[in-house]
Write a protein that holds these residues in place. Structure first.
Motif, PDB file in Angstrom:
ATOM      1  N   THR A 134      15.536   9.702  -8.991  1.00  0.00           N
ATOM      2  CA  THR A 134      15.252   9.496 -10.421  1.00  0.00           C
ATOM      3  C   THR A 134      14.811   8.060 -10.680  1.00  0.00           C
ATOM      4  N   GLU A 135      15.591   7.110 -10.200  1.00  0.00           N
ATOM      5  CA  GLU A 135      15.253   5.711 -10.415  1.00  0.00           C
ATOM      6  C   GLU A 135      13.925   5.348  -9.763  1.00  0.00           C
ATOM      7  N   MET A 136      13.727   5.817  -8.534  1.00  0.00           N
ATOM      8  CA  MET A 136      12.507   5.475  -7.810  1.00  0.00           C
ATOM      9  C   MET A 136      11.285   6.133  -8.427  1.00  0.00           C
ATOM     10  N   ALA A 137      11.431   7.381  -8.879  1.00  0.00           N
ATOM     11  CA  ALA A 137      10.275   8.075  -9.453  1.00  0.00           C
ATOM     12  C   ALA A 137       9.776   7.364 -10.698  1.00  0.00           C
ATOM     13  N   PHE A 138      10.685   6.974 -11.571  1.00  0.00           N
ATOM     14  CA  PHE A 138      10.265   6.279 -12.783  1.00  0.00           C
ATOM     15  C   PHE A 138       9.701   4.898 -12.463  1.00  0.00           C
ATOM     16  N   ALA A 174       0.832  -1.211   0.000  1.00  0.00           N
ATOM     17  CA  ALA A 174       0.000   0.000   0.000  1.00  0.00           C
ATOM     18  C   ALA A 174       0.861   1.253   0.000  1.00  0.00           C
ATOM     19  N   ILE A 175       1.981   1.205   0.721  1.00  0.00           N
ATOM     20  CA  ILE A 175       2.884   2.355   0.745  1.00  0.00           C
ATOM     21  C   ILE A 175       3.479   2.593  -0.635  1.00  0.00           C
ATOM     22  N   ALA A 176       3.899   1.519  -1.306  1.00  0.00           N
ATOM     23  CA  ALA A 176       4.458   1.655  -2.654  1.00  0.00           C
ATOM     24  C   ALA A 176       3.424   2.242  -3.611  1.00  0.00           C
ATOM     25  N   GLU A 177       2.198   1.814  -3.472  1.00  0.00           N
ATOM     26  CA  GLU A 177       1.142   2.349  -4.346  1.00  0.00           C
ATOM     27  C   GLU A 177       0.908   3.824  -4.078  1.00  0.00           C
ATOM     28  N   ARG A 178       0.888   4.202  -2.808  1.00  0.00           N
ATOM     29  CA  ARG A 178       0.687   5.612  -2.467  1.00  0.00           C
ATOM     30  C   ARG A 178       1.857   6.461  -2.958  1.00  0.00           C
ATOM     31  N   LEU A 179       3.071   5.961  -2.835  1.00  0.00           N
ATOM     32  CA  LEU A 179       4.233   6.695  -3.344  1.00  0.00           C
ATOM     33  C   LEU A 179       4.122   6.918  -4.848  1.00  0.00           C
ATOM     34  N   GLY A 180       3.516   5.961  -5.551  1.00  0.00           N
ATOM     35  CA  GLY A 180       3.310   6.140  -6.986  1.00  0.00           C
ATOM     36  C   GLY A 180       2.433   7.342  -7.294  1.00  0.00           C
ATOM     37  N   GLU A 181       1.555   7.694  -6.356  1.00  0.00           N
ATOM     38  CA  GLU A 181       0.697   8.866  -6.527  1.00  0.00           C
ATOM     39  C   GLU A 181       1.418  10.156  -6.154  1.00  0.00           C
ATOM     40  N   GLN A 182       2.566  10.021  -5.509  1.00  0.00           N
ATOM     41  CA  GLN A 182       3.302  11.191  -5.026  1.00  0.00           C
ATOM     42  C   GLN A 182       4.536  11.501  -5.871  1.00  0.00           C
ATOM     43  N   VAL A 183       4.595  10.948  -7.074  1.00  0.00           N
ATOM     44  CA  VAL A 183       5.736  11.177  -7.958  1.00  0.00           C
ATOM     45  C   VAL A 183       5.953  12.662  -8.258  1.00  0.00           C
ATOM     46  N   PRO A 184       4.902  13.472  -8.505  1.00  0.00           N
ATOM     47  CA  PRO A 184       5.154  14.906  -8.736  1.00  0.00           C
ATOM     48  C   PRO A 184       5.896  15.569  -7.577  1.00  0.00           C
ATOM     49  N   ALA A 185       5.526  15.230  -6.349  1.00  0.00           N
ATOM     50  CA  ALA A 185       6.225  15.795  -5.194  1.00  0.00           C
ATOM     51  C   ALA A 185       7.669  15.306  -5.137  1.00  0.00           C
ATOM     52  N   ILE A 186       7.886  14.052  -5.527  1.00  0.00           N
ATOM     53  CA  ILE A 186       9.250  13.508  -5.544  1.00  0.00           C
ATOM     54  C   ILE A 186      10.112  14.273  -6.537  1.00  0.00           C
ATOM     55  N   LEU A 187       9.569  14.582  -7.697  1.00  0.00           N
ATOM     56  CA  LEU A 187      10.332  15.287  -8.720  1.00  0.00           C
ATOM     57  C   LEU A 187      10.637  16.726  -8.302  1.00  0.00           C
ATOM     58  N   VAL A 188       9.657  17.396  -7.685  1.00  0.00           N
ATOM     59  CA  VAL A 188       9.898  18.758  -7.184  1.00  0.00           C
ATOM     60  C   VAL A 188      10.969  18.731  -6.104  1.00  0.00           C
ATOM     61  N   PHE A 189      10.868  17.769  -5.216  1.00  0.00           N
ATOM     62  CA  PHE A 189      11.874  17.607  -4.166  1.00  0.00           C
ATOM     63  C   PHE A 189      13.258  17.409  -4.768  1.00  0.00           C
ATOM     64  N   HIS A 190      13.351  16.561  -5.764  1.00  0.00           N
ATOM     65  CA  HIS A 190      14.641  16.258  -6.372  1.00  0.00           C
ATOM     66  C   HIS A 190      15.283  17.502  -6.982  1.00  0.00           C
ATOM     67  N   VAL A 191      14.534  18.209  -7.806  1.00  0.00           N
ATOM     68  CA  VAL A 191      15.096  19.368  -8.507  1.00  0.00           C
ATOM     69  C   VAL A 191      15.468  20.475  -7.520  1.00  0.00           C
ATOM     70  N   ALA A 192      14.551  20.795  -6.609  1.00  0.00           N
ATOM     71  CA  ALA A 192      14.812  21.884  -5.664  1.00  0.00           C
ATOM     72  C   ALA A 192      16.016  21.570  -4.777  1.00  0.00           C
ATOM     73  N   THR A 193      16.088  20.354  -4.292  1.00  0.00           N
ATOM     74  CA  THR A 193      17.180  19.983  -3.388  1.00  0.00           C
ATOM     75  C   THR A 193      18.514  19.927  -4.114  1.00  0.00           C
ATOM     76  N   MET A 194      18.521  19.401  -5.324  1.00  0.00           N
ATOM     77  CA  MET A 194      19.765  19.320  -6.082  1.00  0.00           C
ATOM     78  C   MET A 194      20.301  20.704  -6.431  1.00  0.00           C
ATOM     79  N   VAL A 195      19.440  21.594  -6.894  1.00  0.00           N
ATOM     80  CA  VAL A 195      19.892  22.943  -7.244  1.00  0.00           C
ATOM     81  C   VAL A 195      20.384  23.671  -5.987  1.00  0.00           C
ATOM     82  N   SER A 196      19.677  23.479  -4.885  1.00  0.00           N
ATOM     83  CA  SER A 196      20.116  24.075  -3.625  1.00  0.00           C
ATOM     84  C   SER A 196      21.491  23.564  -3.228  1.00  0.00           C
ATOM     85  N   ALA A 197      21.714  22.259  -3.369  1.00  0.00           N
ATOM     86  CA  ALA A 197      23.010  21.675  -3.010  1.00  0.00           C
ATOM     87  C   ALA A 197      24.137  22.280  -3.828  1.00  0.00           C
ATOM     88  N   LEU A 198      23.897  22.524  -5.101  1.00  0.00           N
ATOM     89  CA  LEU A 198      24.930  23.103  -5.957  1.00  0.00           C
ATOM     90  C   LEU A 198      25.180  24.572  -5.614  1.00  0.00           C
TER      91      LEU A 198
END
Length: 236
Positions: free
Chosen positions: A135-139, A65-89
């Motif tokens: 990236t791998e998990m989102a896809f 059930a958690i894996a299924e719910r995470l599949g619905e949260q992919v947009p948040a995962i992608l926003v998290f990824h981009v924002a955090t990576m750019v911040s790190a740089l």
């Protein structure tokens, strides 16, 4: 002999004065980078809060059930990824600029500038590692095929909710700025006291079992410090 020994000394003093005065007031791009890093770091933290399937009491313990719910949260995962990576740089730029800024007015060969930059480097590495699997998990989560083991998805959810929140290094940098400001006049005194409070709280949270809560304060300090240096150096 007296002329040849005093003239170079005078020139050396003038050069040092130029480096500690005018040099400290030029090149504000690092402060702008810090401003963006703090804002995006906060955005990344907020986005990671949207990747909360593992913390939903209705499905806790149910890996599928958690894996299924995470599949619905992919947009948040992608926003998290981009924002955090750019911040790190961008934090790398801010760290380098902060080191130069403090070194210009702190005692020669002092540790404060270097330790401050190292603290921000720790935050950058935490952001890098915190997004290492997104990236791998989102896809995989967005796929209709069962390409991921549910238990791995659960682990990913906990990773996203903890590792990128490790902003304790920003607390170390803040304490360095506090000492540099209050003891050596390397920054405004109000920033010194603000850094002492925010830095102290960030470090205390970072060394406690609730270390991830440092992510609530670290980006705030980076924003405040960046604004202070940006505005202060512009007036100077």
């Amino acid at each position: 002999m007296s002329t040849t020994t005093t003239v170079p000394a005078a020139r050396g003093a003038a050069a040092r004065g130029d480096r500690t005065g005018r040099g400290a007031r030029t090149g504000r791009g690092w402060a702008v980078a810090g401003l963006a890093a703090g804002a995006l770091g906060g955005a990344g933290i907020a986005a990671s809060m949207g990747v909360d399937a593992v913390y939903d009491p209705e499905i806790q313990g149910d890996a599928a059930a958690i894996a299924e719910r995470l599949g619905e949260q992919v947009p948040a995962i992608l926003v998290f990824h981009v924002a955090t990576m750019v911040s790190a740089l961008l934090l790398l730029v801010f760290a380098a600029g902060l080191r130069r800024r403090l070194a210009a007015q702190a005692p020669a060969d002092g540790l404060l500038p270097q330790v401050a930059s190292y603290g921000l480097l720790l935050v950058s590495v935490a952001g890098l590692m915190g997004t290492a699997l997104t990236t791998e998990m989102a896809f995989a989560l967005a796929s209709d095929d069962d390409v991921i083991v549910p238990e791995v998805a659960v682990w990913f959810g906990h990773w996203t909710g903890t590792v990128p929140w490790l902003w304790v290094g920003a607390g170390v940098a803040a304490l360095c700025v506090a000492v540099a400001a209050l003891r050596h006049g390397a920054a405004p005194r109000w920033l010194g006291w603000t850094s002492a409070v925010l830095g102290g709280l960030t470090v205390l949270l970072g060394v406690s079992p609730l270390q991830y809560l440092a992510g609530m304060l670290g980006p705030v300090w980076v924003l405040v410090a960046s604004l202070a240096f940006l505005a202060g150096d512009r007036r100077a």
